[in-house]
Design a protein around this motif. Structure first.
Motif, PDB file in Angstrom:
ATOM      1  N   ARG A 177       0.849  -1.190   0.000  1.00  0.00           N
ATOM      2  CA  ARG A 177       0.000   0.000   0.000  1.00  0.00           C
ATOM      3  C   ARG A 177       0.885   1.241   0.000  1.00  0.00           C
ATOM      4  N   PRO A 178       0.384   2.367  -0.508  1.00  0.00           N
ATOM      5  CA  PRO A 178       1.178   3.600  -0.471  1.00  0.00           C
ATOM      6  C   PRO A 178       1.342   4.108   0.952  1.00  0.00           C
ATOM      7  N   VAL A 179       2.368   4.926   1.157  1.00  0.00           N
ATOM      8  CA  VAL A 179       2.720   5.356   2.508  1.00  0.00           C
ATOM      9  C   VAL A 179       2.680   6.872   2.648  1.00  0.00           C
ATOM     10  N   SER A 180       2.541   7.297   3.903  1.00  0.00           N
ATOM     11  CA  SER A 180       2.559   8.728   4.215  1.00  0.00           C
ATOM     12  C   SER A 180       3.844   9.129   4.940  1.00  0.00           C
ATOM     13  N   GLY A 181       4.682   8.154   5.234  1.00  0.00           N
ATOM     14  CA  GLY A 181       5.948   8.457   5.904  1.00  0.00           C
ATOM     15  C   GLY A 181       7.018   7.473   5.485  1.00  0.00           C
ATOM     16  N   VAL A 182       8.226   7.994   5.237  1.00  0.00           N
ATOM     17  CA  VAL A 182       9.349   7.152   4.831  1.00  0.00           C
ATOM     18  C   VAL A 182      10.514   7.378   5.785  1.00  0.00           C
ATOM     19  N   PHE A 183      11.012   6.298   6.377  1.00  0.00           N
ATOM     20  CA  PHE A 183      12.236   6.327   7.187  1.00  0.00           C
ATOM     21  C   PHE A 183      13.338   5.656   6.370  1.00  0.00           C
ATOM     22  N   PHE A 184      14.281   6.438   5.882  1.00  0.00           N
ATOM     23  CA  PHE A 184      15.367   5.875   5.077  1.00  0.00           C
ATOM     24  C   PHE A 184      16.590   5.751   5.980  1.00  0.00           C
ATOM     25  N   LEU A 210       3.543   6.570  -2.747  1.00  0.00           N
ATOM     26  CA  LEU A 210       3.376   7.653  -1.785  1.00  0.00           C
ATOM     27  C   LEU A 210       1.966   8.215  -1.819  1.00  0.00           C
ATOM     28  N   LEU A 211       1.428   8.476  -0.638  1.00  0.00           N
ATOM     29  CA  LEU A 211       0.165   9.193  -0.556  1.00  0.00           C
ATOM     30  C   LEU A 211       0.400  10.664  -0.906  1.00  0.00           C
ATOM     31  N   ASN A 212      -0.683  11.380  -1.147  1.00  0.00           N
ATOM     32  CA  ASN A 212      -0.540  12.786  -1.559  1.00  0.00           C
ATOM     33  C   ASN A 212       0.178  13.632  -0.524  1.00  0.00           C
ATOM     34  N   TYR A 213       0.000  13.253   0.739  1.00  0.00           N
ATOM     35  CA  TYR A 213       0.719  13.946   1.812  1.00  0.00           C
ATOM     36  C   TYR A 213       1.719  12.954   2.388  1.00  0.00           C
ATOM     37  N   CYS A 214       3.007  13.315   2.367  1.00  0.00           N
ATOM     38  CA  CYS A 214       4.023  12.353   2.773  1.00  0.00           C
ATOM     39  C   CYS A 214       5.235  13.061   3.374  1.00  0.00           C
ATOM     40  N   CYS A 215       5.823  12.443   4.403  1.00  0.00           N
ATOM     41  CA  CYS A 215       7.060  12.927   5.019  1.00  0.00           C
ATOM     42  C   CYS A 215       8.181  11.931   4.745  1.00  0.00           C
ATOM     43  N   PHE A 216       9.393  12.440   4.616  1.00  0.00           N
ATOM     44  CA  PHE A 216      10.573  11.620   4.374  1.00  0.00           C
ATOM     45  C   PHE A 216      11.661  12.064   5.338  1.00  0.00           C
ATOM     46  N   ARG A 246      26.411  18.153  10.107  1.00  0.00           N
ATOM     47  CA  ARG A 246      25.994  19.430   9.512  1.00  0.00           C
ATOM     48  C   ARG A 246      24.512  19.455   9.177  1.00  0.00           C
ATOM     49  N   GLU A 247      23.974  18.339   8.699  1.00  0.00           N
ATOM     50  CA  GLU A 247      22.607  18.346   8.195  1.00  0.00           C
ATOM     51  C   GLU A 247      22.045  16.926   8.152  1.00  0.00           C
ATOM     52  N   CYS A 248      20.736  16.814   8.307  1.00  0.00           N
ATOM     53  CA  CYS A 248      20.016  15.594   7.969  1.00  0.00           C
ATOM     54  C   CYS A 248      18.775  16.013   7.191  1.00  0.00           C
ATOM     55  N   ILE A 249      18.133  15.073   6.528  1.00  0.00           N
ATOM     56  CA  ILE A 249      17.021  15.431   5.638  1.00  0.00           C
ATOM     57  C   ILE A 249      15.671  15.147   6.285  1.00  0.00           C
ATOM     58  N   PHE A 250      14.831  16.172   6.292  1.00  0.00           N
ATOM     59  CA  PHE A 250      13.417  16.038   6.629  1.00  0.00           C
ATOM     60  C   PHE A 250      12.659  16.759   5.531  1.00  0.00           C
ATOM     61  N   ALA A 251      11.787  16.039   4.833  1.00  0.00           N
ATOM     62  CA  ALA A 251      11.120  16.618   3.677  1.00  0.00           C
ATOM     63  C   ALA A 251       9.638  16.282   3.687  1.00  0.00           C
ATOM     64  N   ILE A 252       8.855  17.169   3.087  1.00  0.00           N
ATOM     65  CA  ILE A 252       7.394  17.047   3.090  1.00  0.00           C
ATOM     66  C   ILE A 252       6.863  17.214   1.682  1.00  0.00           C
ATOM     67  N   LYS A 253       5.917  16.358   1.328  1.00  0.00           N
ATOM     68  CA  LYS A 253       5.210  16.489   0.045  1.00  0.00           C
ATOM     69  C   LYS A 253       3.724  16.704   0.333  1.00  0.00           C
ATOM     70  N   GLU A 254       3.178  17.751  -0.236  1.00  0.00           N
ATOM     71  CA  GLU A 254       1.755  18.051  -0.114  1.00  0.00           C
ATOM     72  C   GLU A 254       1.198  18.299  -1.509  1.00  0.00           C
ATOM     73  N   ILE A 255       0.199  17.513  -1.900  1.00  0.00           N
ATOM     74  CA  ILE A 255      -0.443  17.709  -3.201  1.00  0.00           C
ATOM     75  C   ILE A 255      -1.925  17.917  -2.984  1.00  0.00           C
TER      76      ILE A 255
END
Length: 255
Positions: A177-184, A210-216, A246-255
């Protein structure tokens, strides 16, 4: 950080156990002639999990979005146990929702077997049993829960295939099933170059997964990930990395 124990059940699989600076446990694997890097920051396996990955669940809860999750890199199960603990503390009903699911991937079959067997009440090597108990205990304290409640829900979710434990994620993997959150949470590109191949990353981020709203979220900050996330309509939120990175990635997709 200190090495405190070693486990081996074959020439192909042996494990070094380390106590990290926050007193939580991490491991490094040895398969045949290859010794992997430490699975977590030496500053703290528990602390790193909370810092990098718990905001995904918090964000989805705050936005009242469906919670269906993809975890790449089961390892010792810190992320999976954290998700269940956080939801028990904040909104237990989601765990019983038909939409809830964690699809977890791990290339090492021993780690899958030990994790699953422990929560289903089966015998596992003592070092792994003690490690899982330690993770549950720390999550219980942090989220003000009873450890037995975490244990019972983990068992229930695994038994009912709401936590689905899979082998290695590839460019051909299909999600149920599609997901709303991804832990890589894969090892570094040096240790697991196959998981950092562009066709694998594209499979993770393809629209049907991915669902329309998703965090990575990931501990890493590689340019290849940022590029693919942006091409898939994710907005990258600036975030300092764990323990001096220095940095880590947190990203959001909203459609």
């Amino acid at each position: 950080m200190s090495l405190f124990a070693h486990f081996s059940n074959s020439v192909e699989f042996s494990v070094n156990f380390f106590k990290t600076i926050d007193h939580s446990i991490s491991i490094s694997l040895q398969e045949a002639e290859n010794i992997s890097e430490l699975m977590h920051s030496l500053q703290g396996a528990f602390s790193e999990t909370l810092y990098v990955y718990s905001p995904v669940v918090s964000f989805l809860l705050d936005k009242q979005e469906k919670i269906s999750l993809l975890s790449i890199g089961l390892g010792l199960g810190y992320i999976e146990i954290m998700v269940v603990s956080q939801l028990l503390a904040r909104k237990k009903s989601i765990l019983d929702n038909e939409d809830f699911c964690i699809q977890s991937f791990e290339s090492n079959k021993n780690l899958i077997c030990f994790f699953k067997d422990f929560f289903l009440g089966k015998a596992v090597p003592v070092l792994f049993e003690d490690t899982y108990k330690d993770i549950v205990s720390k999550m219980a304290v942090y989220y003000n829960l009873a450890a037995i409640d975490i244990m019972n829900y983990m068992k229930k979710l695994i038994f009912n295939n709401k936590i689905i434990l899979n082998s290695k994620f590839t460019n051909e993997t299909k999600l149920v099933r599609p997901v709303s959150g991804v832990f890589f949470d894969a090892f570094s590109i040096k240790s697991t170059p196959d998981l950092w191949q562009i066709n694998v990353i594209k499979n993770v981020l393809q629209e049907k997964n991915l669902l329309n709203y998703c965090c990575f979220a990931t501990y890493a900050s590689r340019s290849i990930l940022k590029k693919e996330l942006k091409e898939c309509n994710f907005k990258i939120i600036p975030k300092v990395g764990f323990s001096g990175k220095r940095e880590c990635i947190f990203a959001i997709k909203e459609i």
